[in-house]
Design an enzyme around this catalytic site. Structure first.
Site, short mmCIF file in Angstrom:
data_model
loop_
_atom_site.label_atom_id
_atom_site.label_comp_id
_atom_site.label_asym_id
_atom_site.label_seq_id
_atom_site.Cartn_x
_atom_site.Cartn_y
_atom_site.Cartn_z
N SER A 100 0.84 -1.20 0.00
CA SER A 100 0.00 0.00 0.00
C SER A 100 0.88 1.26 0.00
CB SER A 100 -0.95 -0.06 1.20
OG SER A 100 -1.95 0.90 1.11
N ASP A 226 -9.04 -4.65 -6.45
CA ASP A 226 -8.62 -3.95 -5.23
C ASP A 226 -9.70 -2.96 -4.82
OD1 ASP A 226 -7.36 -2.10 -3.40
OD2 ASP A 226 -5.42 -2.83 -4.09
N HIS A 256 -7.36 -5.58 -1.31
CA HIS A 256 -6.17 -4.74 -1.13
C HIS A 256 -5.05 -5.40 -0.32
CE1 HIS A 256 -4.01 -0.96 -1.15
NE2 HIS A 256 -3.93 -0.96 0.17
#
Length: 288
Positions: A100, A226, A256
């Site tokens: 991320s 995602d 995600h």
């Protein structure tokens, strides 16, 4: 400094490798409002294959919202650089792998310190919050700098929403329960403070502008569906990194949090393969 002593907080961890691959280190970088714990399954998979692994903690994380608000993106980046410098004397080659916003920080390290980085694993990269669960009002995030100047919204947060980045129902239930129970050191915070989002936007803008400065080979892994960051974030790395090879893997059964979700074994396998080729010098980049 011994390898066991490179961790500087109780939440960081190091796993010593074995065999010829032990001299290739993998620095793991968790996401914004996350913790090193979200990288533990990946870390164990890499260590099983011989690599030395160090999961660093970003400044301001694993504590309270106030702890996080006291930091800026430069502090997070400094945490990654310091971690790489602590690990580097113990290894010959270094791969930095982030999840991320941790992925953006990994790319930033490759841009700023090509002398340290031999490979980058960019997992669920988030330059923009534009996944299918992100509410419409986040389109007004461009107003955040003004709100910060005016001192508005210091303790306001964008709360995370189902499915919380996790497609696996059982795992999602466990992690969300820990998160809402206040176990920030284990499961992270339940939302993103407005002002922290602004810091993330500054970091992302800087890294996106300078993608062509990445000289280390990159492995980019992203879920097609995602829920937080659309797959276009991954494609931007593929287009922007022009002076090193870039490999792209798209996942079909994850959201995600790909380091813990249904295809985590696939993620680990591809990272092991990539790091193995870095270890053997079979990927051309800034270091040859």
């Amino acid at each position: 400094m011994s390898l066991a002593r490179i961790c500087v907080t109780p939440h960081e961890f190091v796993l010593e490798g074995h065999g010829p691959r032990a001299r290739t280190g993998v620095l793991l970088v968790h996401g914004m409002t996350g913790t090193p714990n979200e990288m533990r399954l990946v870390a164990r998979g890499l260590q099983r294959e011989g690599f030395t692994v160090y999961a660093v903690q970003l400044a301001g994380h694993c504590g309270t919202v106030d702890d996080l608000l006291a930091t800026r993106w430069t502090d997070w980046s400094a945490s990654v650089t310091a971690g790489a410098e602590r690990l580097r004397p113990h290894v010959d080659r270094l791969v930095v792998a982030g999840l991320s916003v941790g992925s953006v920080l990994a790319l930033a390290l490759a841009q700023e310190r090509p002398d340290l980085v031999h490979g980058v694993c960019a997992l669920s990269t988030i330059f923009r919050y534009d996944g299918w669960t992100i509410p419409f009002y986040t389109r007004f995030a461009f107003l955040l700098p003004l709100l910060r100047v005016l001192g508005i919204g210091r303790r306001r947060m964008f709360m995370e929403a189902p499915p919380y980045g996790i497609k696996d129902d059982q795992l999602r239930g466990h992690i969300v329960a820990r998160m809402h129970a206040g176990a920030s050191a284990e499961a992270g915070l339940p939302g993103n403070p407005w002002w922290t989002i602004q810091e993330m936007r500054r970091l992302s803008a800087r890294v996106r502008r300078r993608l062509e400065q990445v000289r280390a080979p990159c492995l980019v892994i992203h879920a097609r569906h995602d829920d937080v960051a659309a797959v276009s974030n991954a494609h931007e790395i593929v287009r922007g990194v022009v002076h090193a090879p870039v490999e792209l893997l798209l996942l079909d059964d994850s959201y995600h949090m790909i380091t813990v979700d249904r295809e985590r074994r696939t993620v680990v396998a591809r990272m092991v393969d990539f790091a193995g080729r870095v270890a053997e010098g079979r990927l051309a980049g800034a270091h040859g």
